[in-house]
Design an enzyme around this catalytic site. Structure first.
Site, PDB file in Angstrom:
ATOM      1  N   GLU A  87       1.675 -17.557  34.121  1.00 41.43           N
ATOM      2  CA  GLU A  87       2.775 -16.889  33.337  1.00 41.43           C
ATOM      3  C   GLU A  87       3.942 -16.226  34.046  1.00 41.43           C
ATOM      4  OE1 GLU A  87       3.983 -17.940  30.063  1.00 41.43           O
ATOM      5  OE2 GLU A  87       2.241 -19.235  30.162  1.00 41.43           O
ATOM      6  N   SER A 464     -31.461 -11.165 -27.462  1.00 40.88           N
ATOM      7  CA  SER A 464     -32.254  -9.971 -27.851  1.00 40.88           C
ATOM      8  C   SER A 464     -32.211  -8.905 -27.099  1.00 40.88           C
ATOM      9  CB  SER A 464     -33.695 -10.725 -28.013  1.00 40.88           C
ATOM     10  OG  SER A 464     -34.019 -11.086 -29.278  1.00 40.88           O
TER      11      SER A 464
END
Length: 819
Positions: A87, A464
């Site tokens: 780059e 229950s």
């Protein structure tokens, strides 16, 4: 001639003035019109939200961009060299603008008439990515140059390169080299090889088209070009270049690697964070540490998965997913592709039958491998004829499958087994009763398959498992565990429509006078209903609010005693925590700590703590809603539920500090177990999302799930048996009448009482008893007692509502009560 020289001198002076003004204008523009470069020192990159367990293991990541910011000193040198070689090879020599690079770009423009090269340095790319658009115009290029010069004067070269490598887009939602390493190779950046660094360095030119997933050939060509540049500039040797160019790509898409599977917890945390901070949570780099214990979460996942699969197997095999036809060598590749399109759900993997013997099946998997299922992994698969009946036990593989069938296979310690996705669902949640921290939560069989969280969102009847709250209300009102109530038929009349409700015990038997302790242990429905009628609905509903229940969840009729409220498993966990911690109300929470991108704590949970007057200065005391005496008595009875009641299977855990209650609703639609010790509360639930019968009770569907979890959660931890409060007295009683008898009497049994509610003396019983009665044989079977009490219901209470209680019917199945 003099006139000519004066003219030239004036032109030069004018030119110098114009140049000075131009430079001054440019400097002014750079200083006041261009963006403030100082902000780059503290720039906030868009980093996704990360959610961790309490012990720091990654649970989930949320955000469109995958980014893992990495400081410059932690970026591997070979990667930096690869980027510079490709780059910006003079990066450390120029001052932000490379004159040679701009010259090459200008020459290419003159010769071709097209903008083939940009001449941008890394600094110019940083300027563009943070402040400018990507549109190629001369105006943008000028601003880019000026910004690059300004950036070079304010930031170090290392800082600029760090910004670039963490900001640059590298394809497949990966922003920055840290995220790209995980996306393409599933590794941390410092674990990559030279050829892989070269691959990443080549991506900025065209990340969407040059990446190794989208275009492997182009990506390899680009990688080799980067390696050639590195060799040409002396970063690598000829041998390193040759070796790296020969390396295979070895790149594929890697999803986020989480350490703990807790997607239901992650979604709960995400929703709460969004309410607190809005959409910024997805980009601001928050790190959230939940209350989840990673080991307990693993145990919860395993117990829900394994026990739900076991339940599903007990109810038969529903058949293959589809049939692909007759297998042959020619169609194997086509079959593999078809299998790859089918998801793997909670480790259940699709496979196709390609060969069979009498008691083995060979299947093709999506990766091309062949796996053999032996008879132990097949023999469970009795055909499901309907919900109530299964076919005969299979004796050969051909009675189960045929060639070409697409099935699911399940990995197990003994090899792969035939499997299927359960139709029923399940959930498990565990709380710390001291502060309400959610330690584990599994909201369903598989989040990918169903994202509905049944722990926080499923309103179901608890059956229950709700009774202990009703009995707690009775103890507060003056009843005792020795109070005797008749377990005999009841007919409840609804004056609104003259319908009748005939509740029953699950055994379809009646047991006559029954002490409340026995009624809890054996889950006697008729006793619970009579008890609620004696207390009154208004008092009971008001009392239940102490546990966190709200009146709108509670039906206004006597069926409430049988658990016809509509509650979530998380609410049940909060309510049972009151029993576990001695009577204090804590609030469930899932978020412990939130840290921002600078690792600063911006939120710290401050829960209410059940500390019984021994809170530290930093702790807020949870409010007391029950007396310690009340919770001790309920826990004593629920301890007996495990020791010799409906949950006695849990005795196999070999602990004496556990208490709990089974729950099964009308027609066995929902199965529950709620249990705890002083250190941990856990609730398990099993049912169908679209309610239908499970054909199993809570003791067989939900209790094994709870047991498997608790066995793992409490492994190696000492028993924690709560101490007896000073207001509790143990007195010998007659097991039939519940009244006090002489402490020296050979008959009777001991029972606990709150000091204000001691039992009456029973001198007649004391002198008439000749042998010791036990709790188990104290209550005889009084089926012959068929005289039913008729209890009129309030006009506004439709007790025949199918959501609350069954309508009167001669069919015993329709009259089965809530268990």
């Amino acid at each position: 001639m003099n006139h000519f020289f004066r003219l030239v001198r004036r032109i030069i002076i004018l030119f110098l003035v114009l140049c000075t003004l131009s430079v001054a204008g440019i400097l002014y523009y750079m200083e006041f019109e261009l963006p403030d470069i100082d902000a780059l020192n503290t720039v906030q990159l868009q980093v996704p939200l990360q959610i961790f367990s309490h012990d720091g293991k990654l649970i989930a990541t949320f955000g469109e961009k995958r980014r893992i910011p990495i400081p410059y000193d932690q970026i591997p040198k070979p990667l930096i060299e690869a980027v510079l070689a490709t780059e910006d090879q003079r990066y450390f020599q120029h001052s932000g603008v490379d004159i040679q690079g701009l010259g090459r770009a200008a020459l290419a423009l003159i010769l071709t008439g097209r903008k083939l090269q940009g001449g941008s340095t890394i600094t110019m790319q940083v300027a563009r990515s943070f402040y400018l658009t990507r549109h190629k115009t001369f105006g943008r290029k000028l601003r880019e140059i000026l910004l690059a010069i300004k950036i070079e004067h304010r930031l170090t070269k290392e800082k600029i390169l760090e910004l670039y490598l963490n900001k640059v887009f590298l394809g497949n939602r990966a922003y920055g080299v840290g995220a790209a390493a995980e996306v393409y190779y599933g590794k941390h950046l410092n674990q990559l090889t030279l050829d892989q660094y070269a691959m990443l360095a080549g991506l900025p030119k065209a990340p969407s088209t040059l990446n190794p997933i989208a275009n492997p050939q182009a990506a390899q060509k680009r990688r080799d070009h980067v390696l050639w540049r590195m060799r040409d500039q002396g970063y690598i040797s000829e041998e390193e270049y040759s070796s790296a160019t020969q390396a295979p790509l070895n790149a594929s898409y890697h999803d986020l690697q989480t350490e703990i599977k807790a997607p239901y917890v992650a979604e709960l945390v995400r929703e709460q964070l969004e309410q607190m901070y809005g959409d910024s949570i997805y980009t601001d780099g928050f790190k959230v540490y939940s209350t989840i214990d990673s080991q307990l979460q693993v145990a919860a996942n395993q117990s829900v998965r394994e026990q739900l699969l076991a339940y599903d197997q007990r109810h038969g095999y529903r058949g293959p997913m589809e049939n692909l036809g007759t297998p042959s060598i020619e169609n194997m590749e086509e079959w593999e592709q078809a299998l790859r399109k089918k998801p793997v759900i909670n480790s259940l993997e699709p496979a196709a039958v390609v060969e069979m013997t009498k008691q083995t099946v060979t299947v093709l998997r999506s990766n091309g491998e062949l796996t053999t299922l032996s008879w132990p992994g097949l023999s469970w698969a009795r055909r499901q004829i309907n919900a109530d009946y299964l076919g005969p036990k299979p004796r050969s593989a051909s009675q189960i499958l045929k060639l070409g069938d697409v099935v699911l296979i399940n990995p197990s310690p003994n090899g792969y087994q035939l499997a299927q996705i359960p139709k029923a669902e399940a959930g498990l949640v565990a709380l710390n009763p001291r502060n309400g921290a959610i330690l584990a939560m599994t909201g369903g069989f598989d989040y990918q398959y169903s994202k509905f969280n049944r722990i926080t969102s499923a309103q179901r009847q608890p059956g229950s498992s709700f009774k202990p709250f009703v009995y707690s209300a009775a103890l507060e009102k003056g009843f005792t565990l020795a109070t005797v109530i008749n377990d005999a038929p009841i007919i409840i009349e609804n004056t609104a429509d003259n319908s009748l409700w005939r509740p029953q015990n699950d055994t379809h038997k009646f047991y006559g006078p029954t002490r409340l302790r026995t009624a809890i242990i054996e889950s006697r429905n008729l006793v619970s209903i009579r008890l609620l009628a004696l207390m009154g609905m208004s008092y009971t509903v008001d009392y239940l609010k102490r546990f966190g229940f709200i009146p709108s969840q509670l039906p206004p009729g006597l069926s409430l005693a049988l658990g016809t409220a509509m509650v979530t498993p998380l609410q049940m966990a909060q309510a049972y925590a009151v029993f576990a911690n001695g009577g204090l109300k804590v609030v469930p929470f899932a978020i412990d700590t939130i840290r921002n991108s600078q690792d600063e704590v911006i939120y710290q949970a401050k829960p209410l703590v059940a500390c019984n007057n021994d809170c530290s200065p930093s702790e807020a005391a949870a409010p007391r809603v029950l007396s310690s005496e009340n919770t001790f008595l309920i826990s004593s009875a629920l301890h007996d539920v495990i020791q010799r009641g409906t949950a006695k299977q849990a005795k196999n855990l070999g602990r004496n500090d556990l208490a709990g209650k089974t729950g099964t609703t009308q027609n066995q639609v929902d199965a529950w177990f709620a249990g705890y010790n002083p250190d941990l509360v856990a609730i398990s639930w099993v049912g169908f999302d679209q309610p239908q019968s499970l054909h199993e009770y809570g003791s067989t569907a939900a209790l094994p799930m709870w047991m498997q979890f608790m066995q793992s959660a409490l492994k190696g931890k000492p028993e924690n048996i709560p101490s007896q409060p000073p207001g509790i007295i143990s007195i010998r009683i007659d097991p039939k009448t519940g009244k006090r008898i002489s402490a020296n009497s050979a008959s009777g049994m001991f029972e606990f009482f709150m000091e204000p509610y001691l039992p009456e003396s029973d001198l007649i019983s004391d002198t008439s008893q000749t042998g010791e009665n036990t709790d188990e044989d104290a209550d005889g079977n009084t089926d012959e007692n068929t005289d039913a009490d008729v209890v009129p219901g309030p006009d506004n209470n439709n007790t025949s509502d199918s959501n609350h209680a069954p309508e009167t019917s001669s069919d015993p199945q329709n009259e089965m009560s809530l268990y």
